[in-house]
Design an enzyme around this catalytic site. Structure first.
Site, mmCIF file in Angstrom:
data_model
loop_
_atom_site.group_PDB
_atom_site.id
_atom_site.type_symbol
_atom_site.label_atom_id
_atom_site.label_comp_id
_atom_site.label_asym_id
_atom_site.label_seq_id
_atom_site.Cartn_x
_atom_site.Cartn_y
_atom_site.Cartn_z
ATOM 1 N N ARG A 17 67.582 53.236 80.883
ATOM 2 C CA ARG A 17 67.287 52.461 82.094
ATOM 3 C C ARG A 17 66.506 53.307 83.105
ATOM 4 O O ARG A 17 66.721 53.223 84.306
ATOM 5 C CB ARG A 17 68.572 51.927 82.744
ATOM 6 C CG ARG A 17 69.387 51.008 81.843
ATOM 7 C CD ARG A 17 68.640 49.719 81.524
ATOM 8 N NE ARG A 17 69.459 48.865 80.686
ATOM 9 C CZ ARG A 17 69.440 48.877 79.346
ATOM 10 N NH1 ARG A 17 68.615 49.706 78.714
ATOM 11 N NH2 ARG A 17 70.210 48.076 78.658
ATOM 12 N N SER A 44 72.959 42.300 84.180
ATOM 13 C CA SER A 44 73.917 43.411 84.210
ATOM 14 C C SER A 44 73.737 44.219 85.488
ATOM 15 O O SER A 44 72.650 44.731 85.755
ATOM 16 C CB SER A 44 73.723 44.314 82.991
ATOM 17 O OG SER A 44 73.992 43.604 81.807
ATOM 18 N N GLU A 74 72.672 49.149 88.731
ATOM 19 C CA GLU A 74 71.379 49.038 88.054
ATOM 20 C C GLU A 74 70.266 48.480 88.950
ATOM 21 O O GLU A 74 69.154 49.017 88.962
ATOM 22 C CB GLU A 74 71.527 48.198 86.788
ATOM 23 C CG GLU A 74 70.350 48.336 85.856
ATOM 24 C CD GLU A 74 70.659 47.838 84.451
ATOM 25 O OE1 GLU A 74 69.793 47.182 83.879
ATOM 26 O OE2 GLU A 74 71.755 48.112 83.937
#
Length: 339
Positions: free
Chosen positions: A166, A239, A335
């Site tokens: 990520r 998410s 995130e």
């Protein structure tokens, strides 16, 4: 000037949490020249430039005192195709999932596991988006970005993108690079990734013995629709927490206390924990504070039930992180980008 600029515009339609926040200035760039116009205008007004894709990885906690530039460039070009490997270049403003479907229609494999992810092509390398065993780093062949400091264009090879979990050089150097076009290397002969049980199960239940990339895409779309809320119906950014990486030693200590721990060995002696398992084990799934909550089916997803503010969602996320650290000794990272 061809760039159309609006003042004091609501960003609610441009973020998937459907959060109310207003942009001092707002514009959409359809090509490189309009991107450069936006940069010049921001400099002239003494404002920062905030670049938006699909707004699917963003948590707005306040009004944005900036020129918000939404990438709206479109175009998909086939650069090369030797019958086995095809090289495709895509403009940053192309919506991600329709692009994935387009590649499948062309008979190209490689993106099927990334089906139904919200957002745009240009935003995908920033986060090195990933799902069901595949990440952008597995298919990205490089890209073209504009250096916001010098105004020069730069070609990035796959290696120069410095992809991580990520993560990428574009995320680490936030505010410097503006991605204009992305290249993908896709295959005519599929190398399917079917490691995730739910995908195999979905295919088996429908008698699909020799799946095609399109079959895999359909399976993943069905699984995502079943497990994840549609942002058009219930505001969310997918998410919300990264799967944390911990040492193998710490993982063994946790497994001794929690035999059902969901964990995956990684390179370098590290172990990736399923953040969703941590949240569910701690009792957060389905939790709600006013209109800020955790999805009832997927603990990784924070949701806006209607009138939650970004600050309320961020406060909830921070309390969740504190609780997970207290219970398991594991640090969770958020995130989405927070503004």
């Amino acid at each position: 000037m061809s760039l159309q600029v609006q003042e004091n515009l609501s960003l609610k339609p441009f973020n998937t949490f459907a959060l109310e926040a207003r942009a001092r200035l707002f514009a959409e760039a359809r090509d490189e020249s309009e991107v450069r116009e936006a940069l010049a205008l921001a400099a002239e007004r003494g404002l920062p430039l905030l670049v938006l894709g699909g707004g699917s990885n963003l948590l707005l906690t306040r009004d944005v005192d900036a020129l918000v530039l939404r990438m709206a460039s479109r175009g998909v070009r086939l650069l090369a195709d030797d019958g086995e490997r095809a090289l495709i270049e895509v403009e940053a403003g192309e919506p991600w999932h329709p692009f994935v479907l387009h590649t499948l229609e062309l008979g190209l494999a490689g993106l099927e596991n990334l089906s139904l992810i919200p957002g745009t092509v240009g935003a995908a390398p920033m986060q090195n988006i990933g799902a069901y065993g595949v990440e952008i780093k597995d298919v990205c062949a490089g890209l073209v970005a504009l250096d916001r400091q010098s105004g020069e264009l730069r070609e990035f090879s796959h290696e120069e993108c410095a992809f991580g979990y990520r993560d990428s050089v574009f995320k680490r150097q936030a505010g410097r690079w503006l991605i204009l076009r992305v290249r993908f290397a896709l295959q005519r002969t599929p190398q399917l990734h079917l490691d995730y049980g739910p995908v195999r199960q979905w295919l088996a239940e429908r008698g699909v013995v020799s799946p095609t990339p399109l079959d895999v895409s359909r399976a993943i779309c069905a699984i995502r629709r079943e497990r994840l809320p549609d942002p058009a119906v219930l505001g969310n950014a997918g998410s919300f927490f990264k799967n944390p990486l911990i040492s193998a030693e710490q993982a063994e200590h946790l497994r001794a206390e929690y035999p059902d721990l969901v964990a995956y060995p990684q390179a370098g002696g590290m172990v990736k924990l399923a953040a969703g398992w941590l949240l569910e084990r701690a009792g957060w799934k389905g939790y709600r504070e006013g209109d800020a909550g955790v999805h009832r089916l997927q603990a990784l997803v924070l949701v806006n039930h209607g009138r939650a503010s970004g600050r309320q969602l961020l406060g909830l996320a921070e309390r969740i992180c504190e609780d997970i650290e207290r219970r398991f000794g594991v640090h969770l990272e958020i995130e989405p980008g927070v503004i």
